[in-house]
Design a protein around this motif. Structure first.
Motif, short mmCIF file in Angstrom:
data_model
loop_
_atom_site.label_atom_id
_atom_site.label_comp_id
_atom_site.label_asym_id
_atom_site.label_seq_id
_atom_site.Cartn_x
_atom_site.Cartn_y
_atom_site.Cartn_z
N UNK A 137 48.91 110.04 -22.41
CA UNK A 137 49.59 109.08 -23.29
C UNK A 137 48.60 108.43 -24.25
N UNK A 138 47.43 108.08 -23.74
CA UNK A 138 46.42 107.48 -24.62
C UNK A 138 46.01 108.46 -25.71
N UNK A 139 45.81 109.74 -25.32
CA UNK A 139 45.42 110.75 -26.30
C UNK A 139 46.52 111.00 -27.33
N UNK A 140 47.76 110.73 -26.94
CA UNK A 140 48.89 110.90 -27.87
C UNK A 140 49.05 109.69 -28.78
N UNK A 141 48.21 108.69 -28.61
CA UNK A 141 48.26 107.52 -29.49
C UNK A 141 49.09 106.37 -28.97
N UNK A 142 49.57 106.47 -27.72
CA UNK A 142 50.36 105.37 -27.16
C UNK A 142 49.42 104.19 -26.88
N UNK A 143 49.76 102.97 -27.32
CA UNK A 143 48.92 101.80 -27.04
C UNK A 143 48.68 101.63 -25.54
N UNK A 144 47.50 101.14 -25.20
CA UNK A 144 47.09 101.06 -23.80
C UNK A 144 48.09 100.27 -22.95
N UNK A 145 48.48 99.10 -23.42
CA UNK A 145 49.39 98.28 -22.61
C UNK A 145 50.74 98.97 -22.43
N UNK A 146 51.21 99.63 -23.47
CA UNK A 146 52.48 100.36 -23.36
C UNK A 146 52.35 101.52 -22.39
N UNK A 147 51.20 102.23 -22.46
CA UNK A 147 50.98 103.35 -21.55
C UNK A 147 50.93 102.87 -20.11
N UNK A 148 50.28 101.74 -19.87
CA UNK A 148 50.20 101.22 -18.51
C UNK A 148 51.59 100.84 -17.99
N UNK A 149 52.38 100.26 -18.86
CA UNK A 149 53.74 99.89 -18.43
C UNK A 149 54.54 101.14 -18.09
N UNK A 150 54.35 102.19 -18.87
CA UNK A 150 55.11 103.43 -18.66
C UNK A 150 54.79 104.07 -17.31
N UNK A 151 53.51 104.07 -16.94
CA UNK A 151 53.12 104.78 -15.72
C UNK A 151 53.03 103.84 -14.50
N UNK A 152 53.30 102.56 -14.69
CA UNK A 152 53.19 101.60 -13.58
C UNK A 152 54.02 101.99 -12.36
N UNK A 153 55.29 102.42 -12.52
CA UNK A 153 56.07 102.81 -11.33
C UNK A 153 55.42 103.95 -10.54
N UNK A 154 54.85 104.92 -11.24
CA UNK A 154 54.21 106.05 -10.56
C UNK A 154 52.97 105.58 -9.80
N UNK A 155 52.22 104.67 -10.39
CA UNK A 155 51.03 104.14 -9.72
C UNK A 155 51.42 103.40 -8.45
#
Length: 219
Positions: free
Chosen positions: A191-209
């Motif tokens: 997600x980061x490499x795709x240009x997604x902002x860090x905080x947004x990327x963290x929110x997206x993957x939070x359930x999986x973590x």
């Protein structure tokens, strides 16, 4: 009695000895406005030690019963600058041996210090690994070892090297595990490499973590 060392000059232009007429001279002294070569000045048996090694210079000078300062004129700065010393060959050899012994002693000390640091780093890593497995007993052993080694890398500034990490603060250890899961077990990096902002990327993957952490909290 204060010692006054002879001053030897490295001439900028060709000179000949006023006594033996040998030349051109690499080094010379000036007596009564006359150029004299080192052999005629009774300094020809001395050897040149270029400046730059403070301990070697000091020891060679102290061990030499006769020594001289070598200078060269710097036209740009309009001054004479020291190039090194002329010292007795035996004194230089003794000084080199003493400095070599010092260097070997320093090398042995550095090796001992490195060994102690390595043992300390291994202890920090092992302690952190045990705490990870205590908090997350379901975490595979190899993953716990990888997380601990990564978090405790010296000079990294990561959790394992902080005061909280060394004190095995529960929050700090959990943060190290969460970070590892985020990078290894989710699409966070993609997600980061795709240009997604860090905080947004963290929110997206939070359930999986959190799903991985819940599984690891139980044996």
């Amino acid at each position: 009695m204060d010692l006054v060392a002879p001053v030897v000059v490295e001439p900028l232009r060709r000179r000949r000895c006023s006594e033996c007429h040998q030349g051109p001279l690499e080094r010379m002294i000036v007596e009564f406005n006359a150029t004299v070569c080192l052999d005629c000045a009774d300094l020809g048996h001395l050897v040149f030690l270029r400046r730059g090694h403070t301990a070697l210079t000091r020891r060679a000078r102290e061990g030499s019963s006769l020594w001289a300062v070598v200078v060269r004129h710097n036209r740009r700065r309009t001054r004479y600058e020291r190039q090194g010393l002329l010292v007795e060959e035996e004194a230089l050899a003794a000084a080199e041996a003493a400095c070599l012994a010092d260097a070997e002693a320093r090398a042995r000390r550095r090796a001992r210090d490195a060994s102690r640091r390595a043992r300390r780093d291994a202890e920090i890593t092992a302690t952190l690994e045990r705490e990870i497995l205590r908090l997350f007993p379901g975490c595979p052993g190899e993953r716990a070892a990888e997380i601990a080694a990564h978090a405790a890398t010296k000079g990294s500034g990561r959790v394992g090297r902080t005061a909280a990490g060394r004190a095995l603060d529960r929050g700090a250890v959990t943060a190290a595990v969460r970070a590892a899961v985020r990078h290894v077990d989710t699409d966070y990096d993609a997600l980061l490499m795709a240009g997604v902002p860090r905080h947004q990327a963290r929110t997206t993957i939070a359930p999986a973590v959190e799903a991985v952490l819940r599984a690891w909290r139980t044996e």
